[in-house]
Structure formats: C-alpha cells, structure tokens
Design an enzyme around this catalytic site. Structure first.
Site, PDB file in Angstrom:
ATOM      1  N   CYS A  81       0.835  -1.205   0.000  1.00  0.00           N
ATOM      2  CA  CYS A  81       0.000   0.000   0.000  1.00  0.00           C
ATOM      3  C   CYS A  81       0.872   1.259   0.000  1.00  0.00           C
ATOM      4  O   CYS A  81       1.855   1.345   0.745  1.00  0.00           O
ATOM      5  CB  CYS A  81      -0.907  -0.011   1.233  1.00  0.00           C
ATOM      6  N   CYS A 141       0.224   4.865   6.989  1.00  0.00           N
ATOM      7  CA  CYS A 141      -0.406   4.678   8.308  1.00  0.00           C
ATOM      8  C   CYS A 141       0.614   4.001   9.247  1.00  0.00           C
ATOM      9  O   CYS A 141       1.061   2.884   8.968  1.00  0.00           O
ATOM     10  CB  CYS A 141      -1.661   3.832   8.169  1.00  0.00           C
ATOM     11  N   CYS A 161     -16.548  -9.152   5.435  1.00  0.00           N
ATOM     12  CA  CYS A 161     -15.903  -7.892   5.042  1.00  0.00           C
ATOM     13  C   CYS A 161     -14.656  -8.187   4.223  1.00  0.00           C
ATOM     14  O   CYS A 161     -13.843  -9.035   4.601  1.00  0.00           O
ATOM     15  CB  CYS A 161     -15.547  -7.098   6.305  1.00  0.00           C
ATOM     16  N   CYS A 184     -19.558  -6.235   3.419  1.00  0.00           N
ATOM     17  CA  CYS A 184     -18.907  -4.962   3.726  1.00  0.00           C
ATOM     18  C   CYS A 184     -17.586  -4.930   2.959  1.00  0.00           C
ATOM     19  O   CYS A 184     -17.005  -5.976   2.701  1.00  0.00           O
ATOM     20  CB  CYS A 184     -18.660  -4.890   5.240  1.00  0.00           C
ATOM     21  N   ARG A 243     -18.228  -2.920  17.596  1.00  0.00           N
ATOM     22  CA  ARG A 243     -17.483  -4.151  17.303  1.00  0.00           C
ATOM     23  C   ARG A 243     -16.166  -4.213  18.076  1.00  0.00           C
ATOM     24  O   ARG A 243     -15.320  -3.325  17.932  1.00  0.00           O
ATOM     25  CB  ARG A 243     -17.201  -4.254  15.798  1.00  0.00           C
TER      26      ARG A 243
HETATM   27  S1  SF4 Z   1      -4.250   1.059   6.915  1.00  0.00           S
HETATM   28 FE1  SF4 Z   1      -3.196   2.612   5.649  1.00  0.00          FE
HETATM   29  S2  SF4 Z   1      -1.271   1.626   4.981  1.00  0.00           S
HETATM   30 FE2  SF4 Z   1      -2.605   0.015   5.735  1.00  0.00          FE
HETATM   31  S3  SF4 Z   1      -3.655  -0.790   3.932  1.00  0.00           S
HETATM   32 FE3  SF4 Z   1      -5.015   0.777   4.815  1.00  0.00          FE
HETATM   33  S4  SF4 Z   1      -4.460   2.687   3.789  1.00  0.00           S
HETATM   34 FE4  SF4 Z   1      -2.808   1.216   3.386  1.00  0.00          FE
END
Ligand code: SF4
Length: 340
Positions: free
Chosen positions: A60, A64, A104, A136, A268
């Site tokens: 990704c 984060c 989900c 979901c 949840r």
């Molecule tokens: S939490 Fe953030 S880094 Fe992880 S998959 Fe989702 S968007 Fe990407």
C-alpha cells in the site's frame, strides 16, 4: 427509549464536555449505564460474528504508522495481488458455514480506481451478497459514483475508520487528511450504504483525542451503523512497533462511551482481542460490544480461533446475531442455538 419512535432519543448534538463526563465516570458506573442503554436497543445476549478477509494484501502506498501493509515499512507481510473471485466466494461460504453473518473484504489500496480490479471486487460483492451475508468492503477512499456502483452490486456497508482525532491523525498518517476520510464517509452515506467507522486506541493519543474521535462519530448527521473499536496490535517494522499495549480498562471506557452515545450502533470488539482473557471479553460485551470478528486472522493480525469463540459463546450464553437485523428494533433475549 420511546417504543413508538426509536429514533426520537438518538442524539447527534453531543458536546465534548458531555462526552468527557461520560467517559470519565467511575468505571463500574459507566459499564452499568452502558449495559442499561444496550438492553434498551439490543438483545443483551446477541453478538454478531463477522469475518474479515484481506482480498489484496500489502504494497500500500499510504503511510499509516500502525499498518504492516504499507509498502514503505519492512514487515513480514507478504504482498498478495487481488484474490480470484472463486477464492473469495469459497472463503465467504466457509465463513457462513462457521456462523458469520457479515463478510468484510479489505484491499490495501489508497483509493478505489475505476479499473478491472474494481470490476472484480464488484463481482465478488454480488456473489457474496447472493449467499445472504451482509457484505462490507474496506477499499480506501472512494467517490460517490464508486459508492453507488458498490451499492448497486449489493454492498451492505462500507468501512472507513477515522482511526483517531483529527489532531492526532496528522501524527499517524501524512498521505491523506482527516477531511478526506470524512468526505469518503459522506459519499458512502449519499449512496445509501451503511457506514462502518471507528478507531484504534494505543496510537500514542491522549484521552482527549479518544473523546474527540467519539465526538466526531456521534455527531455525524446519522450515526454509523457500525463502530469498530480496535486496540493497536504493534507490528515489528512499523513506526509504532514499540507502542505499549492498551489496557482492557481503556477498551471498556471506549466501548461503553460509544454505546451510550450511539445506542443503535453495532459496536465491534475488533483488533486486540487475542490479548484479552475470556472474563475481559465478557466485560466488553456487558459494556455494550455486540460483535466480534471470527477466524484466526484480522487482515494480517492474529485473532482468537473459532473453537475458542464457540466455547466463549457457550460459556457466556451468547447467541449469534442474525444478518440484516434492524438496528432500530429493541429485541428480546430469546436464545438461539450456538453455532458460530
Ligand atoms: S491502513 Fe493505511 S497503509 Fe494500511 S492498507 Fe489501509 S491505507 Fe494502506
């Protein structure tokens, strides 16, 4: 609750001071109040079992700080391209057979793009919906048109967590803004989908940040139908790998406050459950949590196994909450066979 109009006493104008006063109550009083509210809107013994499957893992582009799927961190997560629809369908069938009523699908994308992968996800949504499961998705940011396409494919809810307060968000994620988050939630709502949005505690935030996040969620024009409360599971290789674990008492305060502020919502008990003993999980249900995730993984983090959860349901006299149950109807505590 007003039995003729269950929406009448749902408030979306909570002040920070009011939420703070609830959050800071003596813990047993807080749990008692939350348990009382819970029983006005839900069966005290029903807990929804959900399954969360990562349909596209890792790689990704976002940053984060808690997430092992971010390409920039060196973690043990193996990158996995979008799964074939047959694999997802089989997983959904197995989840249903094991007692899940909500399925989900998560993809580690920054945002949905109008490409073949999205068409494949729409196809997965159609097929899983046909099984009679609440479907979901959590696919990152999306626009109103994409939300509409998901709705037409049979999507029931869309997950997009606020994670934390607006102020703390900037310390955890720099590749998108809190406003982006809220905009996606608005698109989800406009498309007539149910909103699933919650947060993670243990990201180094203060109590004021937690209260602020609950303030945003509980003051949305319509409360999210689903609010996941996660405890950070620190993962080696992520910037938050050395964060101390949050205590069960902090989880209880979050769950109970969310229950009181958003009485109809499904709260949840999500990531971090592996660290909890059975009595601790029982306290979370008493405080108003009425959903868990089944299976030994939550996307990429560990989760208690099915057998452990079956034993827990039997011991606590819990019954699985059926799919598509209206959030507005106060329910009886009729017991159903324990099959999860
Ligand atoms: S939490 Fe953030 S880094 Fe992880 S998959 Fe989702 S968007 Fe990407």
């Amino acid at each position: 609750m007003n039995p003729n109009n269950p929406k009448a006493d749902i408030r979306t104008n909570w002040s920070l001071a009011e939420i703070n006063a609830i959050y800071q109550k003596p813990l047993l009083e807080l749990i008692f109040e939350a348990a009382t509210v819970h029983r006005q809107y839900h069966s005290g013994s029903e807990v929804q079992v959900c399954t969360l499957l990562s349909v596209k893992t890792g790689g990704c582009p976002e940053d984060c700080a808690y997430c092992p799927q971010a390409a920039r961190y060196h973690t043990d997560v193996q990158v996995q391209a979008l799964l074939p629809a047959e694999t997802v369908l089989l997983a959904a069938q197995n989840a249903k057979a094991a007692g899940s009523t909500r399925f989900c699908m998560g993809a580690a994308w920054r945002q949905v793009r109008d490409n073949r992968d999205f068409d494949r996800v729409l196809d997965m949504v159609k097929q899983v919906n046909a099984l009679g499961l609440e479907v979901c998705c959590t696919l990152g940011m999306l626009n109103e048109y994409q939300a509409q396409r998901l709705q037409e494919a049979g999507l029931y809810a869309y997950n997009h967590n606020l994670d934390t307060s607006g102020e703390h968000y900037e310390k955890i994620i720099t590749t998108r803004t809190y406003e982006d988050r809220l905009e996606t939630l608005a698109h989800v709502r406009q498309a007539g989908l149910r909103v699933c949005s919650g947060g993670i505690i243990g990201l180094g935030e203060t109590e004021a940040d937690r209260i602020e996040m609950l303030h945003v969620l509980s003051n949305l024009a319509e409360h999210p139908e689903s609010v996941p409360v996660n405890a950070l599971v620190p993962v080696k290789g992520t910037p938050l790998e050395n964060q101390p674990r949050v205590s069960v008492w902090e989880m209880l305060r979050m769950i109970a406050t969310a229950r009181i502020l958003m009485p109809r919502t499904i709260v949840r008990l999500s990531a971090g459950r592996t660290e909890m003993s059975l009595p601790e999980q029982a306290l979370c249900f008493l405080a108003g949590a009425n959903s868990i995730f089944a299976g030994d993984k939550l996307l990429t983090t560990p989760n208690p196994g099915l057998n452990q959860d079956q034993l827990m349901f039997q011991l606590l006299g819990l019954a699985p909450r059926p799919a598509f149950k209206s959030e507005e109807v106060a329910t009886s505590s009729v017991q159903q066979p324990v099959v999860i």
